[in-house]
Design a protein around this motif. Structure first.
Motif, PDB file in Angstrom:
ATOM      1  N   ARG A 158     -80.982 -46.091  55.298  1.00 36.88           N
ATOM      2  CA  ARG A 158     -79.897 -45.477  56.090  1.00 36.88           C
ATOM      3  C   ARG A 158     -78.628 -46.295  55.942  1.00 36.88           C
ATOM      4  O   ARG A 158     -77.540 -45.750  55.760  1.00 36.88           O
TER       5      ARG A 158
ATOM      6  N   ASP B 260     -79.524 -47.801  63.353  1.00 37.94           N
ATOM      7  CA  ASP B 260     -79.465 -46.925  62.181  1.00 37.94           C
ATOM      8  C   ASP B 260     -78.227 -46.041  62.220  1.00 37.94           C
ATOM      9  O   ASP B 260     -77.602 -45.773  61.204  1.00 37.94           O
TER      10      ASP B 260
ATOM     11  N   ILE C 148     -86.727 -47.652  55.990  1.00 36.55           N
ATOM     12  CA  ILE C 148     -85.882 -46.552  56.485  1.00 36.55           C
ATOM     13  C   ILE C 148     -84.536 -47.093  56.979  1.00 36.55           C
ATOM     14  O   ILE C 148     -83.479 -46.515  56.701  1.00 36.55           O
ATOM     15  N   SER C 149     -84.569 -48.214  57.689  1.00 34.90           N
ATOM     16  CA  SER C 149     -83.305 -48.781  58.177  1.00 34.90           C
ATOM     17  C   SER C 149     -82.409 -49.225  57.012  1.00 34.90           C
ATOM     18  O   SER C 149     -81.194 -49.024  57.040  1.00 34.90           O
TER      19      SER C 149
ATOM     20  N   SER D 272     -95.499 -39.453  60.337  1.00 36.49           N
ATOM     21  CA  SER D 272     -94.295 -39.824  61.087  1.00 36.49           C
ATOM     22  C   SER D 272     -93.144 -40.131  60.126  1.00 36.49           C
ATOM     23  O   SER D 272     -91.985 -39.817  60.399  1.00 36.49           O
ATOM     24  N   VAL D 273     -93.464 -40.721  58.993  1.00 35.08           N
ATOM     25  CA  VAL D 273     -92.434 -41.023  57.990  1.00 35.08           C
ATOM     26  C   VAL D 273     -91.968 -39.741  57.308  1.00 35.08           C
ATOM     27  O   VAL D 273     -90.771 -39.549  57.066  1.00 35.08           O
TER      28      VAL D 273
ATOM     29  N   GLY E 160     -96.759 -49.862  58.667  1.00 33.38           N
ATOM     30  CA  GLY E 160     -95.779 -49.243  59.557  1.00 33.38           C
ATOM     31  C   GLY E 160     -94.480 -50.018  59.664  1.00 33.38           C
ATOM     32  O   GLY E 160     -93.384 -49.460  59.582  1.00 33.38           O
ATOM     33  N   ARG E 161     -94.600 -51.321  59.829  1.00 33.37           N
ATOM     34  CA  ARG E 161     -93.397 -52.132  59.989  1.00 33.37           C
ATOM     35  C   ARG E 161     -92.555 -52.120  58.704  1.00 33.37           C
ATOM     36  O   ARG E 161     -91.333 -52.053  58.748  1.00 33.37           O
TER      37      ARG E 161
ATOM     38  N   ARG F  74     -84.750 -32.550  64.684  1.00 33.04           N
ATOM     39  CA  ARG F  74     -85.945 -31.706  64.763  1.00 33.04           C
ATOM     40  C   ARG F  74     -85.857 -30.734  65.931  1.00 33.04           C
ATOM     41  O   ARG F  74     -86.700 -29.864  66.091  1.00 33.04           O
TER      42      ARG F  74
ATOM     43  N   GLY G 169     -99.098 -46.326  64.519  1.00 32.30           N
ATOM     44  CA  GLY G 169     -98.876 -46.888  63.191  1.00 32.30           C
ATOM     45  C   GLY G 169     -97.683 -47.809  63.094  1.00 32.30           C
ATOM     46  O   GLY G 169     -97.358 -48.291  62.009  1.00 32.30           O
TER      47      GLY G 169
ATOM     48  N   TRP H  25     -92.416 -49.699  56.559  1.00 34.77           N
ATOM     49  CA  TRP H  25     -91.754 -48.387  56.517  1.00 34.77           C
ATOM     50  C   TRP H  25     -90.489 -48.398  57.374  1.00 34.77           C
ATOM     51  O   TRP H  25     -89.442 -47.878  56.976  1.00 34.77           O
ATOM     52  N   THR H  26     -90.610 -48.969  58.563  1.00 37.92           N
ATOM     53  CA  THR H  26     -89.454 -49.004  59.461  1.00 37.92           C
ATOM     54  C   THR H  26     -88.306 -49.790  58.823  1.00 37.92           C
ATOM     55  O   THR H  26     -87.150 -49.368  58.880  1.00 37.92           O
ATOM     56  N   ASP H  27     -88.635 -50.918  58.183  1.00 40.35           N
ATOM     57  CA  ASP H  27     -87.606 -51.688  57.476  1.00 40.35           C
ATOM     58  C   ASP H  27     -86.971 -50.846  56.363  1.00 40.35           C
ATOM     59  O   ASP H  27     -85.750 -50.789  56.228  1.00 40.35           O
TER      60      ASP H  27
ATOM     61  N   ALA I 210     -91.695 -36.890  58.560  1.00 41.83           N
ATOM     62  CA  ALA I 210     -90.750 -36.192  59.443  1.00 41.83           C
ATOM     63  C   ALA I 210     -89.344 -36.780  59.312  1.00 41.83           C
ATOM     64  O   ALA I 210     -88.358 -36.045  59.256  1.00 41.83           O
ATOM     65  N   VAL I 211     -89.264 -38.103  59.238  1.00 42.93           N
ATOM     66  CA  VAL I 211     -87.954 -38.751  59.082  1.00 42.93           C
ATOM     67  C   VAL I 211     -87.336 -38.365  57.730  1.00 42.93           C
ATOM     68  O   VAL I 211     -86.142 -38.059  57.638  1.00 42.93           O
TER      69      VAL I 211
ATOM     70  N   GLY J   3     -84.052 -56.316  56.868  1.00 44.83           N
ATOM     71  CA  GLY J   3     -84.936 -55.215  57.252  1.00 44.83           C
ATOM     72  C   GLY J   3     -84.501 -54.446  58.491  1.00 44.83           C
ATOM     73  O   GLY J   3     -85.070 -53.409  58.811  1.00 44.83           O
ATOM     74  N   PHE J   4     -83.481 -54.949  59.195  1.00 47.59           N
ATOM     75  CA  PHE J   4     -82.911 -54.172  60.308  1.00 47.59           C
ATOM     76  C   PHE J   4     -81.693 -53.368  59.841  1.00 47.59           C
ATOM     77  O   PHE J   4     -81.013 -52.756  60.646  1.00 47.59           O
TER      78      PHE J   4
END
Lengths: 286, 343
Positions: free
Chosen positions: B33, A66, B29-30, B53-54, B22-23, A98, A38, B25-27, B56-57, B300-301
């Protein structure tokens, strides 16, 4: 920004770099690893010029992402691969929760894991790489991931980071096409990465029950010694990067580990001696 | 979008994340944070469907912040015990106050230092008690030390030698050299007592402190998080009591923070959709777009962007804190010492 996504064990990374070169190297060395599903990842690693002009003039790679440390020293671009690996380790050390992270190497046989921990130079990384060429499954040489509830070890088989003399030792037993570029005079000495054996990558999602914990020490006459549980516990808290961050969950996982896993301190002078001692212990396990 | 807008959208409208790939989401989350809002975001997205996967983060973030909450309360209790003989009020500030007072703003909030406020005349007693209980000075430089004591709203930071945790002891909410002069005595006077004997600011003061902290005391670093605090506090206090707007307006006059309040209301409404009182918010808004530009200056990074805007707000933060001659003298001294100008 150039970018690549990697999945190593349970963790997925996005590595973004101002330069193409480190990512090309990563792509080659990690070509047999699966792609994160994904395209969403757990962590981002950033490799950027320390100052804007250092992208072109004496390129200097700052490791960010991060999670980052304020005092991380930059590396020259020729060590960009090392920077990427250090960046991934940093995300795990500071951000992963985890599992309880132990700074240890681990290998597996018959579904059971041998965990080796100790100070830098104790040989834990080289021993795991050696055993991986002799019938054991390589699970990782940087972090052993201890399950908080399961008590199992989950593999984190990133590239094996060989230092100084162990580079030559491993070149005698592993095929040349599994080695990365040699990086001379890095902050950690000479470094060359080794791709783990194919079965380590194919089976990286299979955990193993920890069956033996060793504290190896290179350079002394072969000997096995018992250790007190409190000493083992304290040394493992020091070997863990996220023990404090996990709070009670970390304490429970670690006390159970120390209670249940037989442990020895092991002195050795050669891989052969170590293997003999380990085989002896392994055959007498319950 | 090449700024922090995805984070603002996700906080404002959690269901909107169901459309992310997915991409994206990654942006997200970064960015979250980098802005120290990942814990708040994780709680906000609890009822929404997200990829495994998200999830879990986000779950990691929730657990990390549960521990941070526990540590913040523990640290506050350590200070309470160290100051057990001090008869005055000890007022918790910022994140620790939101957590100790069970405010929505405290849910998933990242908390670093412990901030407390006491009566200015009692600073020597409080300082001595903390030193006695194991806290030590962080800044050994005599110029820095004197600067704090003469001109700041707090003592130089102290750090506990065993727990490695910082405490900032305030006696008011803005530097003494800043334009507005909030009424510290009024804040202490109306502070609210908690069960353990510590205090938090009364609702209107709590909102105004958060606003002063955001606009009059810095370069807007961490601004999205501070504005998210303000959004929560306003929704909580005003939702329960429409009269609160009047009280907030009156209290802003007492502290000289009317302009800052108006700006905070406009920006919270604009970014987070906070329902606000138009009478209090409705003033000249020509500079608001620069504030929004600064607040969203992240890609986004998770990298800082808009260097010039950031620098402009950095200069502004010093300008607001000090009269021009004093600023010149301060920067000159700092420059001669070879250090970067610091806050």
């Amino acid at each position: 920004m150039h970018r690549i996504s990697l999945k190593i064990g349970p963790a997925a990374f996005r590595i973004a770099s101002a330069w193409r070169q480190p990512l090309e190297q990563l792509k080659g060395l990690y070509q047999d690893y699966p792609v994160p599903t994904g395209d969403s990842v757990d962590f981002t690693v950033l490799l950027e010029p320390e100052k804007p002009w250092r992208r072109y003039i004496r390129p200097s790679v700052h490791i960010g992402g991060d999670f980052w440390l304020p005092d991380a020293a930059p590396l020259p671009l020729s060590q960009g691969l090392l920077a990427a690996e250090m960046g991934m380790n940093l995300q795990m050390a500071l951000g992963w929760r985890r599992h309880l992270l132990l700074h240890a190497s681990s290998v597996e046989k018959d579904g059971k894991a041998l965990v080796m921990t100790g100070l830098s130079g104790s040989g834990k990384s080289t021993l795991s790489a050696m055993l991986a060429e002799r019938g054991w499954r390589f699970m990782g040489d940087e972090f052993a991931l201890l399950g908080l509830d399961s008590g199992e070890i989950t593999a984190f088989p990133r590239l094996i980071s060989l230092k100084n003399q162990s580079i030559e030792a491993m070149q005698k037993v592993a095929p040349a096409n599994r080695f990365g570029p040699e990086m001379k005079a890095t902050p950690k000495g000479d470094i060359r990465h080794l791709v783990p054996p194919a079965n380590a990558i194919a089976k990286m999602d299979e955990p193993a029950k920890p069956a033996l914990l060793l504290f190896p020490r290179f350079g002394h006459a072969p000997e096995l010694r018992d250790m007190g549980k409190s000493e083992i516990f304290v040394r493992l808290t020091q070997a863990s990067t996220n023990y404090v961050a996990l709070g009670e969950a970390g304490f429970r996982a670690l006390t159970r580990f120390v209670d249940q896993v037989p442990t020895k301190a092991m002195d050795y002078q050669s891989a052969e001696q170590a293997e003999e001692l380990i085989d002896g212990l392994w055959s007498r396990l319950p | 979008m090449r700024d922090a807008r995805p984070l603002v959208n996700a906080l404002r409208e959690p269901a909107s994340v169901e459309a992310l790939n997915g991409r994206q989401w990654t942006d997200l989350i970064s960015i979250a944070r980098a802005e120290s809002l990942i814990g708040s975001l994780a709680h906000r997205l609890k009822p929404v469907t997200v990829p495994d996967s998200v999830r879990a983060v986000l779950q990691d973030a929730i657990e990390a912040h549960d521990l941070a909450r526990q540590q913040a309360l523990w640290e506050a209790d350590c200070a309470r015990r160290a100051l057990a003989d001090y008869p005055g009020k000890i007022v918790l500030m910022k994140g620790t106050a939101y957590v100790a007072g069970n405010r929505a703003a405290g849910v998933g909030r990242s908390i670093g230092d412990l901030d407390i406020m006491v009566d200015r005349k009692d600073l020597p007693v409080v300082e001595a008690s903390l030193l006695d209980a194991g806290w030590e000075w962080v800044k050994p430089d005599p110029y820095d030390d004197q600067y704090y004591r003469d001109h700041m709203h707090e003592l130089p930071p102290l750090i506990h030698r065993e727990r490695d945790r910082m405490i900032d002891v305030h006696h008011t909410i803005l530097p003494l050299t800043a334009g507005p002069t909030p009424d510290a005595a009024a804040i202490l006077e109306s502070a609210v007592r908690l069960d353990d004997g510590l205090y938090v600011m009364a609702p209107a003061d709590m909102v105004l402190h958060s606003i002063a902290h955001l606009f009059a005391d810095g370069d807007l670093a961490g601004g999205l998080r501070n504005l998210w605090d303000i959004n929560h506090l306003l929704r909580e206090f005003c939702g329960a009591d429409q009269q609160f707007w009047n009280e907030l307006g009156a209290r802003a006059k007492v502290h000289g923070l009317g302009d800052e309040l108006a700006r905070a209301l406009r920006l919270a409404a604009s970014l987070y959709g906070t329902p606000v009182d138009q009478g209090l918010a409705d003033r000249s808004a020509s500079a608001d777009s620069f504030y929004i530009r600064r607040l969203l200056a992240r890609d986004g990074f998770g990298r800082e962007t808009r260097k010039f805007t950031r620098f402009a707000f950095y200069v502004r933060s010093h300008w607001l804190r000090m009269p021009p001659m004093m600023l010149a003298r301060h920067l000159w001294t700092k420059w001669r010492k070879g250090g970067k100008p610091s806050n």
